[in-house]
Design a protein around this motif. Structure first.
Motif, PDB file in Angstrom:
ATOM      1  N   LYS A 242       0.822  -1.195   0.000  1.00 30.25           N
ATOM      2  CA  LYS A 242       0.000   0.000   0.000  1.00 30.25           C
ATOM      3  C   LYS A 242       0.870   1.265   0.000  1.00 30.25           C
ATOM      4  N   VAL A 243       1.994   1.210   0.723  1.00 33.33           N
ATOM      5  CA  VAL A 243       2.912   2.350   0.767  1.00 33.33           C
ATOM      6  C   VAL A 243       3.440   2.663  -0.628  1.00 33.33           C
ATOM      7  N   ALA A 244       3.906   1.625  -1.314  1.00 33.09           N
ATOM      8  CA  ALA A 244       4.438   1.821  -2.667  1.00 33.09           C
ATOM      9  C   ALA A 244       3.358   2.320  -3.616  1.00 33.09           C
ATOM     10  N   GLY A 245       2.111   1.850  -3.450  1.00 32.69           N
ATOM     11  CA  GLY A 245       1.025   2.296  -4.321  1.00 32.69           C
ATOM     12  C   GLY A 245       0.730   3.779  -4.159  1.00 32.69           C
ATOM     13  N   VAL A 246       0.738   4.286  -2.919  1.00 34.94           N
ATOM     14  CA  VAL A 246       0.471   5.708  -2.698  1.00 34.94           C
ATOM     15  C   VAL A 246       1.595   6.557  -3.285  1.00 34.94           C
ATOM     16  N   LEU A 247       2.847   6.150  -3.093  1.00 38.06           N
ATOM     17  CA  LEU A 247       3.970   6.915  -3.647  1.00 38.06           C
ATOM     18  C   LEU A 247       3.932   6.911  -5.176  1.00 38.06           C
ATOM     19  N   ASN A 248       3.538   5.793  -5.772  1.00 36.31           N
ATOM     20  CA  ASN A 248       3.398   5.745  -7.234  1.00 36.31           C
ATOM     21  C   ASN A 248       2.280   6.665  -7.704  1.00 36.31           C
ATOM     22  N   ALA A 249       1.176   6.720  -6.944  1.00 32.56           N
ATOM     23  CA  ALA A 249       0.083   7.633  -7.304  1.00 32.56           C
ATOM     24  C   ALA A 249       0.533   9.084  -7.208  1.00 32.56           C
ATOM     25  N   MET A 250       1.333   9.411  -6.185  1.00 29.66           N
ATOM     26  CA  MET A 250       1.886  10.758  -6.074  1.00 29.66           C
ATOM     27  C   MET A 250       2.728  11.100  -7.291  1.00 29.66           C
ATOM     28  N   ASN A 251       3.618  10.185  -7.674  1.00 27.51           N
ATOM     29  CA  ASN A 251       4.465  10.446  -8.837  1.00 27.51           C
ATOM     30  C   ASN A 251       3.647  10.593 -10.114  1.00 27.51           C
ATOM     31  N   THR A 252       2.552   9.828 -10.209  1.00 27.20           N
ATOM     32  CA  THR A 252       1.682   9.940 -11.393  1.00 27.20           C
ATOM     33  C   THR A 252       1.015  11.305 -11.459  1.00 27.20           C
ATOM     34  N   LEU A 253       0.513  11.785 -10.311  1.00 25.08           N
ATOM     35  CA  LEU A 253      -0.158  13.083 -10.285  1.00 25.08           C
ATOM     36  C   LEU A 253       0.813  14.231 -10.517  1.00 25.08           C
ATOM     37  N   LEU A 254       2.082  14.040 -10.137  1.00 23.02           N
ATOM     38  CA  LEU A 254       3.082  15.100 -10.286  1.00 23.02           C
ATOM     39  C   LEU A 254       3.851  15.004 -11.594  1.00 23.02           C
ATOM     40  N   SER A 255       3.520  14.021 -12.432  1.00 23.44           N
ATOM     41  CA  SER A 255       4.310  13.810 -13.645  1.00 23.44           C
ATOM     42  C   SER A 255       4.072  14.892 -14.695  1.00 23.44           C
ATOM     43  N   GLU A 256       2.903  15.515 -14.695  1.00 20.67           N
ATOM     44  CA  GLU A 256       2.603  16.551 -15.680  1.00 20.67           C
ATOM     45  C   GLU A 256       3.310  17.858 -15.320  1.00 20.67           C
ATOM     46  N   ALA A 257       3.676  18.628 -16.332  1.00 23.47           N
ATOM     47  CA  ALA A 257       4.285  19.933 -16.097  1.00 23.47           C
ATOM     48  C   ALA A 257       3.236  20.907 -15.574  1.00 23.47           C
ATOM     49  N   ASN A 258       3.655  21.820 -14.695  1.00 25.23           N
ATOM     50  CA  ASN A 258       2.780  22.856 -14.109  1.00 25.23           C
ATOM     51  C   ASN A 258       1.577  22.252 -13.403  1.00 25.23           C
ATOM     52  N   THR A 259       1.767  21.121 -12.766  1.00 24.58           N
ATOM     53  CA  THR A 259       0.664  20.508 -12.025  1.00 24.58           C
ATOM     54  C   THR A 259       0.386  21.322 -10.765  1.00 24.58           C
ATOM     55  N   PRO A 260      -0.900  21.473 -10.372  1.00 23.37           N
ATOM     56  CA  PRO A 260      -1.217  22.345  -9.223  1.00 23.37           C
ATOM     57  C   PRO A 260      -1.194  21.620  -7.878  1.00 23.37           C
ATOM     58  N   PHE A 261      -0.560  20.450  -7.795  1.00 21.65           N
ATOM     59  CA  PHE A 261      -0.598  19.670  -6.565  1.00 21.65           C
ATOM     60  C   PHE A 261       0.683  19.847  -5.758  1.00 21.65           C
ATOM     61  N   ILE A 262       0.511  19.928  -4.430  1.00 24.34           N
ATOM     62  CA  ILE A 262       1.627  19.930  -3.481  1.00 24.34           C
ATOM     63  C   ILE A 262       1.340  18.818  -2.482  1.00 24.34           C
ATOM     64  N   PHE A 263       2.264  17.877  -2.340  1.00 25.17           N
ATOM     65  CA  PHE A 263       2.096  16.770  -1.404  1.00 25.17           C
ATOM     66  C   PHE A 263       2.965  17.006  -0.176  1.00 25.17           C
ATOM     67  N   ILE A 264       2.345  16.933   1.000  1.00 21.01           N
ATOM     68  CA  ILE A 264       3.084  16.957   2.260  1.00 21.01           C
ATOM     69  C   ILE A 264       3.040  15.533   2.814  1.00 21.01           C
ATOM     70  N   LEU A 265       4.171  14.861   2.752  1.00 18.64           N
ATOM     71  CA  LEU A 265       4.267  13.451   3.136  1.00 18.64           C
ATOM     72  C   LEU A 265       4.853  13.377   4.539  1.00 18.64           C
ATOM     73  N   ALA A 266       3.999  13.100   5.528  1.00 19.88           N
ATOM     74  CA  ALA A 266       4.438  13.038   6.925  1.00 19.88           C
ATOM     75  C   ALA A 266       4.634  11.577   7.311  1.00 19.88           C
ATOM     76  N   VAL A 267       5.892  11.127   7.259  1.00 21.04           N
ATOM     77  CA  VAL A 267       6.191   9.709   7.510  1.00 21.04           C
ATOM     78  C   VAL A 267       7.476   9.590   8.318  1.00 21.04           C
ATOM     79  N   ASP A 268       7.689   8.401   8.856  1.00 24.28           N
ATOM     80  CA  ASP A 268       8.939   8.057   9.526  1.00 24.28           C
ATOM     81  C   ASP A 268       9.795   7.271   8.530  1.00 24.28           C
ATOM     82  N   PRO A 269      10.917   7.849   8.030  1.00 30.31           N
ATOM     83  CA  PRO A 269      11.720   7.147   7.009  1.00 30.31           C
ATOM     84  C   PRO A 269      12.246   5.797   7.474  1.00 30.31           C
ATOM     85  N   SER A 270      12.519   5.657   8.771  1.00 28.25           N
ATOM     86  CA  SER A 270      13.053   4.382   9.254  1.00 28.25           C
ATOM     87  C   SER A 270      12.043   3.250   9.092  1.00 28.25           C
TER      88      SER A 270
END
Length: 527
Positions: A242-270
């Motif tokens: 599920k983690v990988a799926g959400v990050l892939n969805a973020m990259n998909t939404l941000l792939s277009e130029a001048n996209t109006p989305f800002i993602f704030i990802l609040a996670v523990d990297p460890s």
């Protein structure tokens, strides 16, 4: 962000003398009129607008953890929130009659162009409908013509054909009004043929593109820019897939130029990094979750450990909810601390502090851009890393200025060099800082603060070499080791005192790396 939005709105009103519109009340009727009969044009004056309206959307991944596709929950939350913000009717009309904004040709400042084809079609349908109704009324009411069945058939046919076009348009709007984008995507995911539905992603992408075009339309109508801010939380308590799926969805939404989305990802990297390394999305990245995060995140902000004052504030807030504790003893300490603060000189105004911050940021960027400055030689070749450094330097300098009352505040050039050091050699810097912390917690020498960071690293590099297998993924994040030596030993000889001043404002260094090193170092010493 709300304060920045209000400040920009006021500045733009002072500059252009144009009040922003709102799709509410009479503004809703005006928006529907423009949606139906006008094409939006993105002009030069629109691109100069600095006023921004943020649309905040909170997405708790845990609420959708039971779904087969967690990323579908992210997209449906996005669609549903935008629909609620602007209203269902404007978005439904845009689905049927809206036009994608296009850029102006030349220096034209005309933001709206009449849809001549839509107007001609509408007037044509109305004209044919009027003719059909006239024929039908004549055939039904005029004496002597009532018996002509052919005229009645012609009138009925013309009226039905012309009226059906208007009815179909109204039905399409009503259908989009009743069935939201969220329901469309949920219907696709609930389908039994979901796993084998080849065009599923293209349909979801099409819905998102319509939303982006609608936001661009509303930007021109409201005379302001829009940014959709998605705050993603609770991702580190979901399953790895599920983690990988959400990050892939973020990259998909941000792939277009001048996209109006800002993602704030609040996670523990460890926690996130091992989850990513267990999935199949790491192929081609040497199974290194840190590399994947570095390519996804454009502005890292690793929150440092809570300081003494913050701990006291946190304790004060917690105690105020428990009157059965020793409240008076603690509140007396709080009052004593506040009394000391009252005797301090008045802090500079917001404008003075902001002007000083801008001056320091410009000075830091001048050092980075100066070819004669040694700092310019250490800039990375990767565009993503350069963006991370450029994004991080202003934040680091503003945090330093916030602590400007403390002695030994570093210069803007030193702050820029520290940001580059943390970005290029996160593993080696974390090791040096961990060794400093361990030495400080034992019995530090009186001149401990004057020791160079390079000498501390040299003394403990053998221990780091012994742990290289456990720290393999983290070590692979570092750049050229020889440049690291030149950086710390010659060009920027940071001391333990400098590291102590910077550690509280170092937001682009993952502190979980240092914590892992401290644990490994402690376990190794037990042997």
């Amino acid at each position: 962000m709300q304060e920045e939005m209000a400040r920009r709105e006021e500045a733009e009103l002072h500059r252009s003398h144009q009040k922003p519109r709102s799709p509410e009340g009479w503004g809703l009727l005006l928006a529907l009129w423009y949606l139906a009969f006008y094409k939006p044009i993105i002009t030069e004056s629109h691109l100069r607008r600095k006023n921004i309206k943020f649309i905040f959307i909170r997405f708790s991944a845990w609420q959708y953890a039971g779904c087969d596709k967690l990323w579908a929950g992210l997209v449906t939350t996005l669609c549903d929130s935008i629909r609620h913000h602007f209203g269902a009717l404007p978005l439904s009309v845009y689905h049927v009659m809206g036009t994608r904004p296009r850029f102006a040709s030349g220096f034209s400042q005309k933001e709206w162009v009449l849809k001549t084809d839509a107007c001609l079609k509408l007037w044509g349908l109305l004209l044919v409908l009027a003719v059909g109704l006239s024929i039908l009324l004549v055939a039904l009411l005029v004496p002597g013509i009532k018996d002509h069945h052919a005229l009645k058939v012609v009138g009925s046919a013309v009226t039905s054909l012309s009226g059906s076009g208007l009815v179909l348009g109204a039905v399409s709007v009503l259908k989009n009004l009743l069935i939201s984008e969220k329901q469309k995507i949920e219907r696709l995911t609930n389908s039994e043929r979901f796993a084998s539905q080849l065009g599923f992603m293209s349909k979801v992408r099409r819905e998102v593109e319509v939303l982006v075009d609608f936001l661009n339309f509303m930007e021109v109508f409201e005379r302001r820019r829009f940014r959709v801010v998605l705050e993603i939380t609770s991702l580190d308590i979901c399953y790895p897939e599920k983690v990988a799926g959400v990050l892939n969805a973020m990259n998909t939404l941000l792939s277009e130029a001048n996209t109006p989305f800002i993602f704030i990802l609040a996670v523990d990297p460890s926690i996130i990094v091992p989850c990513l390394e267990q999935t199949g999305c790491m192929k081609g990245l040497a199974d290194n979750g840190y590399l994947y995060l570095n390519r996804t995140v454009t502005l890292p902000f690793s929150i440092p450990e809570m300081g003494a004052r913050s701990r006291l504030r946190f304790l004060e807030a917690a105690v105020q909810t428990r009157e059965d504790l020793m409240y008076r003893i603690i509140t007396s300490n709080v009052e004593r601390r506040r009394a000391k603060c009252r005797g301090a000189p008045a802090a500079p105004s917001w404008r003075e502090a902001d002007a000083e911050a801008v001056r320091c940021i410009h000075e830091a960027f001048r050092c980075l851009h100066d070819a004669d400055d040694p700092l310019a030689r250490y800039l990375p070749t990767s565009g993503a890393h350069v963006r991370r450094i450029v994004n991080t330097i202003p934040i680091t300098l503003r945090l330093l200025l916030h602590r400007a009352g403390l002695p030994g505040t570093p210069s803007p050039r030193a702050a820029a060099a520290w940001v580059v050091l943390a970005d290029q050699w996160p593993c080696r810097l974390s090791w040096a800082l961990q060794c400093l912390e361990d030495a400080w917690q034992s019995q530090p020498a009186p001149d401990f603060g004057a020791r160079s960071l390079w000498s501390v690293f040299q003394e403990n590099v053998g221990e780091l070499s012994a742990l290289r297998q456990a720290l393999h993924n983290v070590l692979s994040l570092d750049g050229d080791p020889e440049l690291f030596q030149t950086f710390l030993a010659c060009d920027f000889p940071f001391t333990a005192r400098d590291a102590h001043a910077f550690i509280g404002v170092t937001v682009n260094l993952d502190h979980s790396i240092r914590h892992k090193m401290g644990l490994l170092r402690g376990l190794d010493r037990l042997k």
